[in-house]
Design an enzyme around this catalytic site. Structure first.
Site, mmCIF file in Angstrom:
data_model
loop_
_atom_site.group_PDB
_atom_site.id
_atom_site.type_symbol
_atom_site.label_atom_id
_atom_site.label_comp_id
_atom_site.label_asym_id
_atom_site.label_seq_id
_atom_site.Cartn_x
_atom_site.Cartn_y
_atom_site.Cartn_z
ATOM 1 N N GLU A 1 4.350 -4.985 7.564
ATOM 2 C CA GLU A 1 3.546 -3.937 8.210
ATOM 3 C C GLU A 1 3.931 -3.680 9.661
ATOM 4 O O GLU A 1 3.896 -2.534 10.124
ATOM 5 C CB GLU A 1 2.048 -4.298 8.150
ATOM 6 C CG GLU A 1 1.421 -4.153 6.773
ATOM 7 C CD GLU A 1 1.505 -5.434 5.941
ATOM 8 O OE1 GLU A 1 2.324 -6.319 6.275
ATOM 9 O OE2 GLU A 1 0.768 -5.529 4.959
ATOM 10 N N ALA B 1 0.868 -1.165 0.000
ATOM 11 C CA ALA B 1 0.000 0.000 0.000
ATOM 12 C C ALA B 1 0.914 1.227 0.000
ATOM 13 O O ALA B 1 2.063 1.137 0.437
ATOM 14 C CB ALA B 1 -0.876 -0.015 1.241
ATOM 15 N N GLY C 1 0.582 -4.860 1.092
ATOM 16 C CA GLY C 1 -0.603 -4.918 0.236
ATOM 17 C C GLY C 1 -0.335 -5.610 -1.097
ATOM 18 O O GLY C 1 -1.254 -6.144 -1.716
HETATM 19 N N1 DAK Z 1 4.651 3.176 -0.699
HETATM 20 C C1 DAK Z 1 5.046 4.321 -1.287
HETATM 21 N N2 DAK Z 1 6.189 4.457 -1.993
HETATM 22 C C2 DAK Z 1 6.978 3.373 -2.095
HETATM 23 C C3 DAK Z 1 6.631 2.120 -1.507
HETATM 24 C C4 DAK Z 1 5.409 2.050 -0.774
HETATM 25 N N3 DAK Z 1 4.966 0.908 -0.227
HETATM 26 N N4 DAK Z 1 7.622 1.258 -1.765
HETATM 27 C C5 DAK Z 1 8.540 1.915 -2.513
HETATM 28 N N5 DAK Z 1 8.155 3.193 -2.707
HETATM 29 C C6 DAK Z 1 8.847 4.244 -3.451
HETATM 30 C C7 DAK Z 1 10.033 4.768 -2.654
HETATM 31 O O1 DAK Z 1 9.607 5.731 -1.722
HETATM 32 C C8 DAK Z 1 10.884 5.354 -3.764
HETATM 33 O O2 DAK Z 1 10.340 6.594 -4.144
HETATM 34 P P1 DAK Z 1 11.276 7.930 -4.247
HETATM 35 O O3 DAK Z 1 11.950 8.034 -2.938
HETATM 36 O O4 DAK Z 1 12.218 7.592 -5.380
HETATM 37 O O5 DAK Z 1 10.298 9.011 -4.569
HETATM 38 C C9 DAK Z 1 10.645 4.391 -4.923
HETATM 39 O O6 DAK Z 1 9.444 3.701 -4.613
HETATM 40 C C10 DAK Z 1 11.749 3.351 -5.089
HETATM 41 O O7 DAK Z 1 11.922 2.723 -3.839
HETATM 42 P P2 DAK Z 1 13.355 2.570 -3.134
HETATM 43 O O8 DAK Z 1 14.273 3.672 -3.532
HETATM 44 O O9 DAK Z 1 13.103 2.363 -1.693
HETATM 45 O O10 DAK Z 1 13.872 1.226 -3.827
HETATM 46 P P3 DAK Z 1 14.886 0.156 -3.213
HETATM 47 O O11 DAK Z 1 15.224 -0.759 -4.322
HETATM 48 O O12 DAK Z 1 16.030 0.829 -2.482
HETATM 49 O O13 DAK Z 1 14.050 -0.644 -2.097
HETATM 50 C C11 DAK Z 1 12.078 -1.802 -1.255
HETATM 51 C C12 DAK Z 1 12.951 -1.444 -2.479
HETATM 52 C C13 DAK Z 1 10.816 -2.519 -1.754
HETATM 53 C C14 DAK Z 1 12.868 -2.776 -0.347
HETATM 54 C C15 DAK Z 1 11.739 -0.520 -0.466
HETATM 55 O O14 DAK Z 1 11.214 0.436 -1.388
HETATM 56 C C16 DAK Z 1 10.730 -0.735 0.597
HETATM 57 O O15 DAK Z 1 11.056 -1.242 1.676
HETATM 58 N N6 DAK Z 1 9.477 -0.316 0.345
HETATM 59 C C17 DAK Z 1 8.415 -0.410 1.320
HETATM 60 C C18 DAK Z 1 7.928 -1.820 1.397
HETATM 61 C C19 DAK Z 1 6.849 -1.970 2.450
HETATM 62 O O16 DAK Z 1 7.084 -1.743 3.651
HETATM 63 N N7 DAK Z 1 5.691 -2.369 1.977
HETATM 64 C C20 DAK Z 1 4.560 -2.595 2.853
HETATM 65 C C21 DAK Z 1 3.798 -1.351 2.889
HETATM 66 S S1 DAK Z 1 2.612 -1.409 4.186
HETATM 67 C C22 DAK Z 1 -4.113 -0.927 6.572
HETATM 68 C C23 DAK Z 1 -4.354 -1.145 5.237
HETATM 69 C C24 DAK Z 1 -3.382 -1.661 4.450
HETATM 70 C C25 DAK Z 1 -2.148 -1.970 4.956
HETATM 71 C C26 DAK Z 1 -1.932 -1.749 6.297
HETATM 72 C C27 DAK Z 1 -2.895 -1.242 7.101
HETATM 73 N N8 DAK Z 1 -5.098 -0.332 7.388
HETATM 74 C C28 DAK Z 1 -5.751 0.896 6.953
HETATM 75 C C29 DAK Z 1 -5.279 -0.763 8.721
HETATM 76 C C30 DAK Z 1 -1.087 -2.381 4.106
HETATM 77 C C31 DAK Z 1 0.144 -1.956 4.394
HETATM 78 C C32 DAK Z 1 1.248 -2.072 3.507
HETATM 79 O O17 DAK Z 1 1.215 -2.539 2.403
#
Ligand code: DAK
Length: 260
Positions: free
Chosen positions: A134, A66, A111
């Site tokens: 998360e 997400a 997500g």
């Molecule tokens: N959201 C927004 N932007 C994201 C993103 C994300 N999930 N993942 C990556 N990006 C963006 C980065 O910010 C970066 O943008 P700029 O800084 O260039 O503007 C660009 O994508 C490239 O990412 P990186 O520079 O970080 O690329 P790397 O190769 O260095 O790293 C990575 C890749 C996938 C390891 C890293 O980007 C990362 O850790 N991303 C976050 C992964 C993550 O934590 N995903 C889970 C998200 S939480 C809920 C409803 C839904 C959910 C929870 C609660 N409720 C309302 C209760 C769901 C939650 C989730 O999905």
């Protein structure tokens, strides 16, 4: 200049391909992507497509989660509405009338992993990475991960991902049954198209009934599931496709199913 569509649809005969097109943010699910996905499945639902491939643009990510930037400023009611909206989208995909194959071409986190879980089959490229990180953000899986993951891979393995936030590679995902098959990145879409084409040759009503019986059966007692199976089995005897399938077998020819 107009920004590109966040979700692209390509319908080629019986196979529809949906591509989440936000590679600069690793295809993170923001509002526009979620609305685009919902609209894409509505559009495909009224097309003759018999199988759908869902993938992410670029070579790094299926969906990296997400959109974390949209979490800022959400209060409790807004977070509830957000989770319900995401869950409704995942249900729409899971309950879609034709199989949806996730072509996981890189990160499938949060997500993004939940989106893959809502699909009926998951084919991963060797560079795919799965995880539910998360808890490291102070939230929990909100798009169905806490429910679908244990159903698919069991409680112990699901909790391993959900409470440690650790990521696993395609090989571990395959050994856990989280994905059906692993391919090279280059072969990923061709492999998915082959599977989709094979599904498209089967009787569409029978395929649709199978999806329903398996999905709904997981939430039923064995007897309720058997009753549903018997009912849907019987209903296929009213279809032209059932008569065609049996005639084709007896006449030693390929069936030509019409979805009727
Ligand atoms: N959201 C927004 N932007 C994201 C993103 C994300 N999930 N993942 C990556 N990006 C963006 C980065 O910010 C970066 O943008 P700029 O800084 O260039 O503007 C660009 O994508 C490239 O990412 P990186 O520079 O970080 O690329 P790397 O190769 O260095 O790293 C990575 C890749 C996938 C390891 C890293 O980007 C990362 O850790 N991303 C976050 C992964 C993550 O934590 N995903 C889970 C998200 S939480 C809920 C409803 C839904 C959910 C929870 C609660 N409720 C309302 C209760 C769901 C939650 C989730 O999905």
């Amino acid at each position: 200049m107009a920004s590109p569509d966040p979700v692209q649809i390509d319908i080629d005969g019986p196979i529809a391909t949906v591509t989440i097109n936000r590679p600069e943010a690793l295809n993170a699910l923001n509002d526009a992507v979620m609305a685009g996905l919902s609209a894409a499945f509505d559009q495909i639902g009224s097309s003759p497509a018999r199988a759908v491939i869902l993938t992410g643009a670029g070579d790094k990510a299926f969906v990296a989660g997400a959109d974390i930037k949209e979490f800022q400023g959400l209060d409790r009611p807004a977070a509830l509405a957000y989770a319900q909206r995401g869950q409704a989208l995942m249900l729409k995909i899971e309950q879609f009338g034709a199989p949806v194959i996730a072509a996981v071409n890189g990160y499938a986190l949060g997500g993004g992993c939940e989106l893959a879980l809502a699909c009926h089959l998951r084919i991963a490229s060797q560079n795919a990475v799965f995880g539910q990180p998360e808890v490291g953000l102070g939230v929990i899986a909100g798009f169905g991960g806490s429910q679908r993951l244990p159903r698919l891979i069991g409680q112990g393995r699901a909790l391993d991902l959900l409470i440690t936030g650790r990521k696993i590679d395609a090989g571990e995902a395959l050994s856990w049954g989280l994905v059906n098959q692993v391919t090279t990145p280059v072969e990923l879409l061709a492999t998915c198209r082959k599977i989709a084409a094979r599904i498209a040759r089967q009787a569409p009503i029978a395929v649709c009934n199978t999806l329903e019986v398996v999905n709904r059966g997981l939430d039923m007692t064995l007897q309720e599931g058997l009753d549903l199976e018997a009912e849907r089995f019987a209903s296929t005897f009213e279809t032209a496709d059932m008569r065609e399938g049996v005639s084709a077998f007896i006449e030693k020819r390929d069936p030509a199913f019409k979805g009727q």
